[in-house]
Scaffold this motif. Structure first.
Motif, mmCIF file in Angstrom:
data_model
loop_
_atom_site.group_PDB
_atom_site.id
_atom_site.type_symbol
_atom_site.label_atom_id
_atom_site.label_comp_id
_atom_site.label_asym_id
_atom_site.label_seq_id
_atom_site.Cartn_x
_atom_site.Cartn_y
_atom_site.Cartn_z
ATOM 1 N N LEU A 44 -32.569 -15.293 -24.891
ATOM 2 C CA LEU A 44 -32.927 -16.180 -23.797
ATOM 3 C C LEU A 44 -32.010 -15.954 -22.608
ATOM 4 O O LEU A 44 -30.985 -15.285 -22.719
ATOM 5 N N LYS A 45 -32.426 -16.496 -21.485
ATOM 6 C CA LYS A 45 -31.627 -16.346 -20.274
ATOM 7 C C LYS A 45 -30.273 -17.000 -20.488
ATOM 8 O O LYS A 45 -30.175 -18.094 -21.030
ATOM 9 N N ARG A 46 -29.235 -16.317 -20.037
ATOM 10 C CA ARG A 46 -27.874 -16.847 -20.157
ATOM 11 C C ARG A 46 -27.776 -18.213 -19.473
ATOM 12 O O ARG A 46 -27.159 -19.136 -20.001
ATOM 13 N N SER A 47 -28.409 -18.350 -18.309
ATOM 14 C CA SER A 47 -28.349 -19.623 -17.577
ATOM 15 C C SER A 47 -28.939 -20.762 -18.399
ATOM 16 O O SER A 47 -28.468 -21.901 -18.316
ATOM 17 N N ALA A 49 -28.964 -20.837 -21.814
ATOM 18 C CA ALA A 49 -28.041 -21.058 -22.928
ATOM 19 C C ALA A 49 -26.835 -21.881 -22.494
ATOM 20 O O ALA A 49 -26.271 -22.636 -23.292
ATOM 21 N N LEU A 50 -26.454 -21.771 -21.226
ATOM 22 C CA LEU A 50 -25.291 -22.504 -20.729
ATOM 23 C C LEU A 50 -25.555 -24.004 -20.609
ATOM 24 O O LEU A 50 -24.649 -24.763 -20.259
ATOM 25 N N THR A 51 -26.767 -24.441 -20.933
ATOM 26 C CA THR A 51 -27.077 -25.864 -21.051
ATOM 27 C C THR A 51 -26.174 -26.486 -22.117
ATOM 28 O O THR A 51 -25.802 -27.651 -22.025
ATOM 29 N N SER A 52 -25.827 -25.695 -23.116
ATOM 30 C CA SER A 52 -24.966 -26.133 -24.215
ATOM 31 C C SER A 52 -23.500 -25.971 -23.836
ATOM 32 O O SER A 52 -23.057 -24.870 -23.504
ATOM 33 N N GLY A 53 -22.756 -27.068 -23.916
ATOM 34 C CA GLY A 53 -21.315 -26.994 -23.659
ATOM 35 C C GLY A 53 -20.607 -26.086 -24.655
ATOM 36 O O GLY A 53 -19.676 -25.358 -24.307
ATOM 37 N N THR A 54 -21.065 -26.103 -25.900
ATOM 38 C CA THR A 54 -20.466 -25.264 -26.944
ATOM 39 C C THR A 54 -20.700 -23.784 -26.659
ATOM 40 O O THR A 54 -19.771 -22.975 -26.734
ATOM 41 N N PHE A 90 -33.710 -25.841 -24.087
ATOM 42 C CA PHE A 90 -32.954 -25.272 -22.964
ATOM 43 C C PHE A 90 -33.886 -24.927 -21.802
ATOM 44 O O PHE A 90 -33.580 -25.202 -20.637
ATOM 45 N N ALA A 91 -35.029 -24.312 -22.106
ATOM 46 C CA ALA A 91 -36.002 -23.957 -21.065
ATOM 47 C C ALA A 91 -36.588 -25.218 -20.428
ATOM 48 O O ALA A 91 -36.754 -25.287 -19.204
ATOM 49 N N TYR A 92 -36.902 -26.210 -21.256
ATOM 50 C CA TYR A 92 -37.439 -27.488 -20.769
ATOM 51 C C TYR A 92 -36.439 -28.149 -19.819
ATOM 52 O O TYR A 92 -36.794 -28.575 -18.723
ATOM 53 N N LYS A 93 -35.186 -28.223 -20.241
ATOM 54 C CA LYS A 93 -34.141 -28.855 -19.430
ATOM 55 C C LYS A 93 -33.961 -28.107 -18.118
ATOM 56 O O LYS A 93 -33.855 -28.715 -17.048
ATOM 57 N N ASN A 94 -33.959 -26.777 -18.185
ATOM 58 C CA ASN A 94 -33.813 -25.958 -16.985
ATOM 59 C C ASN A 94 -34.979 -26.180 -16.032
ATOM 60 O O ASN A 94 -34.806 -26.262 -14.821
ATOM 61 N N LEU A 117 -31.002 -33.209 -34.222
ATOM 62 C CA LEU A 117 -29.958 -34.116 -33.727
ATOM 63 C C LEU A 117 -28.571 -33.572 -34.076
ATOM 64 O O LEU A 117 -27.657 -33.569 -33.229
ATOM 65 N N MET A 118 -28.420 -33.096 -35.296
ATOM 66 C CA MET A 118 -27.117 -32.543 -35.709
ATOM 67 C C MET A 118 -26.788 -31.283 -34.890
ATOM 68 O O MET A 118 -25.636 -31.102 -34.466
ATOM 69 N N ALA A 119 -27.777 -30.420 -34.645
ATOM 70 C CA ALA A 119 -27.551 -29.222 -33.849
ATOM 71 C C ALA A 119 -27.211 -29.581 -32.412
ATOM 72 O O ALA A 119 -26.290 -29.006 -31.807
ATOM 73 N N ALA A 120 -27.933 -30.548 -31.853
ATOM 74 C CA ALA A 120 -27.685 -30.981 -30.465
ATOM 75 C C ALA A 120 -26.272 -31.554 -30.328
ATOM 76 O O ALA A 120 -25.581 -31.303 -29.333
ATOM 77 N N ASN A 121 -25.831 -32.288 -31.340
ATOM 78 C CA ASN A 121 -24.482 -32.834 -31.328
ATOM 79 C C ASN A 121 -23.450 -31.703 -31.350
ATOM 80 O O ASN A 121 -22.507 -31.688 -30.555
ATOM 81 N N PHE A 122 -23.635 -30.746 -32.234
ATOM 82 C CA PHE A 122 -22.720 -29.595 -32.335
ATOM 83 C C PHE A 122 -22.713 -28.775 -31.044
ATOM 84 O O PHE A 122 -21.674 -28.351 -30.561
ATOM 85 N N LEU A 123 -23.912 -28.565 -30.492
ATOM 86 C CA LEU A 123 -24.051 -27.714 -29.307
ATOM 87 C C LEU A 123 -23.708 -28.447 -28.001
ATOM 88 O O LEU A 123 -23.651 -27.819 -26.953
ATOM 89 N N ASP A 124 -23.498 -29.748 -28.073
ATOM 90 C CA ASP A 124 -23.162 -30.537 -26.882
ATOM 91 C C ASP A 124 -24.233 -30.358 -25.797
ATOM 92 O O ASP A 124 -23.947 -29.912 -24.693
ATOM 93 N N CYS A 125 -25.473 -30.697 -26.176
ATOM 94 C CA CYS A 125 -26.564 -30.595 -25.200
ATOM 95 C C CYS A 125 -27.548 -31.743 -25.353
ATOM 96 O O CYS A 125 -27.510 -32.474 -26.293
#
Length: 125
Positions: A44-47, A49-54, A90-94, A117-125
């Motif tokens: 996916l586009k790097r931009s 993926a950067l939606t995730s703080g992790t 990530f694409a939706y948010k972008n 939910l667990m993945a979103a928590n880990f990924l900080d998004c």
């Protein structure tokens, strides 16, 4: 995954505009490869993926990658069905951040809600 070739997937919302060979040879540093615990790969586009703080923190460390190579992030705790949904988010948010149009609901299947939910928590998004 018994030692066979790694399967590569493009998330449905991420696949448009990617002109790449599956070997990753022609994908520039503008893209990142995320790998699930069952060895499925998502490009996916790097931009996005950067939606995730992790992921942002992971990609900020200096690497041995050449400028033209794609970064790769391995997730040992996230299965492919969840990681694909994360990529779609990530694409939706972008797409809808700062949008003036009506924002549609992001669909989440009840069967994966807890894992997501667990993945979103880990990924900080």
């Amino acid at each position: 995954a018994g030692g066979g070739p790694t399967e590569m997937k493009l998330c449905p919302l991420q696949s448009s505009g990617i002109n790449a060979e599956y070997g990753g040879n022609s994908i520039s540093a503008d893209f990142v490869k995320l790998v699930s615990n069952d060895e499925h790969e998502f490009i996916l586009k790097r931009s996005h993926a950067l939606t995730s703080g992790t992921i942002k923190a992971m990609l900020s460390y200096p690497t041995n990658f050449k400028n033209k190579e794609m970064s790769k992030v391995q997730f040992r705790e996230i299965p492919s069905h969840v990681l694909c949904k994360v990529c779609m988010y990530f694409a939706y948010k972008n797409r809808y951040t700062n949008s003036t149009s009506e924002i549609p609901e992001f669909p989440i299947e009840p069967e994966i809600a807890l894992e997501l939910l667990m993945a979103a928590n880990f990924l900080d998004c």
